[in-house]
Design an enzyme around this catalytic site. Structure first.
Site, short mmCIF file in Angstrom:
data_model
loop_
_atom_site.label_atom_id
_atom_site.label_comp_id
_atom_site.label_asym_id
_atom_site.label_seq_id
_atom_site.Cartn_x
_atom_site.Cartn_y
_atom_site.Cartn_z
N ASP A 65 0.82 -1.22 0.00
CA ASP A 65 0.00 0.00 0.00
C ASP A 65 0.85 1.26 0.00
OD1 ASP A 65 -2.71 -1.04 0.14
OD2 ASP A 65 -2.19 -1.77 2.14
N GLY A 86 -6.22 -8.16 8.23
CA GLY A 86 -6.38 -7.82 9.65
C GLY A 86 -5.35 -8.50 10.53
N GLN A 143 -3.58 -4.98 12.74
CA GLN A 143 -4.97 -4.81 13.20
C GLN A 143 -5.36 -5.81 14.29
OE1 GLN A 143 -7.90 -4.02 9.98
NE2 GLN A 143 -6.14 -4.04 8.61
N GLY A 164 -21.25 -0.29 -13.26
CA GLY A 164 -20.41 -1.21 -14.04
C GLY A 164 -19.47 -0.51 -14.98
N LYS A 197 -10.90 -1.82 -4.37
CA LYS A 197 -12.22 -1.88 -3.71
C LYS A 197 -13.26 -1.12 -4.51
CE LYS A 197 -10.87 -3.12 0.79
NZ LYS A 197 -9.45 -2.82 0.57
#
Ligand code: BMP
Length: 223
Positions: free
Chosen positions: A8, A171, A175, A67, A62
């Site tokens: 990221d 996670g 996290q 569409g 994400k």
């Protein structure tokens, strides 16, 4: 049992190249996130993948749009990845069905987010968790994202979707979930970002995650 590394951080490609090269043989693939692609351009995916052609490469934008727009966004990287992540909540008609058609034509896979790893997922998304699972089923999504931080959601996704759908669980590490928590609940891959990419020695950190995953599974997933 799998380990995907989340890329990221918008670091220079020269720095990321070293990381990908180092981790390539030790992990099962990479998930490339929006902060990196926005900072370095979609070509970064191609450049990094060419350093590590093996393994699963996932574009994590994400997507959550109509569409038409999702297809445009996905097309920026579709040639360089195996799979693209979209949100299930946008629904099928006029949205995910069109994205799925495009990915099928390209021989790429669709992964749908059905629950998230942060506590706020409970506020809205988790109230419609069963609907999101049924969207994943109807669309025959290749995989879903479900949280390692809440293994019960992973367990329910596995029960609802059956053995063939892949479950990817973020996670782990930063996290709070432990390596193996999601695998023990039925996930196929655990996604780890900062605990590996931010470590002083990312390779050693990845190997440690693997060791812990194996240990949990070997010991029958007891706490
Ligand atoms: P980290 O291990 O550093 O927390 O990174 C987790 C990665 O998984 C990030 O790329 C994040 O965007 C992603 N992710 C998540 O944390 N929770 C979700 O529910 C879905 C995700 O894709």
């Amino acid at each position: 049992m799998g380990l995907l590394v989340a890329l990221d951080r918008p670091e220079p490609v020269s720095q990321l190249s070293g990381l990908v090269d180092e981790l390539c043989g030790a992990v099962d693939g990479f998930k490339v996130g929006l902060p990196l692609v926005l900072a370095r351009g979609p070509g970064v995916v191609h450049r990094l993948r060419s350093l590590c052609p093996r393994g699963l490469w996932v574009a994590d934008f994400k997507l959550a749009d109509i569409g038409y727009t999702m297809r445009l966004v996905a097309s920026t990287v579709v040639d360089y990845v195996d799979a693209v992540i979209a949100h299930a909540f946008v629904g099928v008609e006029g949205a995910l069905a069109e994205l799925k058609d495009m990915l099928d034509e390209k021989g790429r896979r669709l992964i749908l987010v059905v629950s998230m790893s942060h506590p706020g997922s409970r506020e809205v998304m988790d109230k419609v968790f069963e609907d999101l699972l049924s969207i994943a089923s109807r669309l025959r999504a290749w995989g879903v994202v479900a949280p390692a931080t809440r293994p019960a959601m992973v367990r329910r996704a596995r029960e609802a979707l059956g053995p063939s759908v892949k479950i990817l669980s973020p996670g782990v590490g930063a996290q709070g979930a432990r390596p193996g928590d999601a695998l023990c609940a039925g996930a196929d891959y655990e996604i780890v970002g900062r605990a590996i990419t931010g470590a002083d020695d990312p390779l050693a950190a990845a190997e440690e995650v693997r060791r812990m995953q194996e240990e949990r599974l070997r010991e029958g997933c007891g706490s």
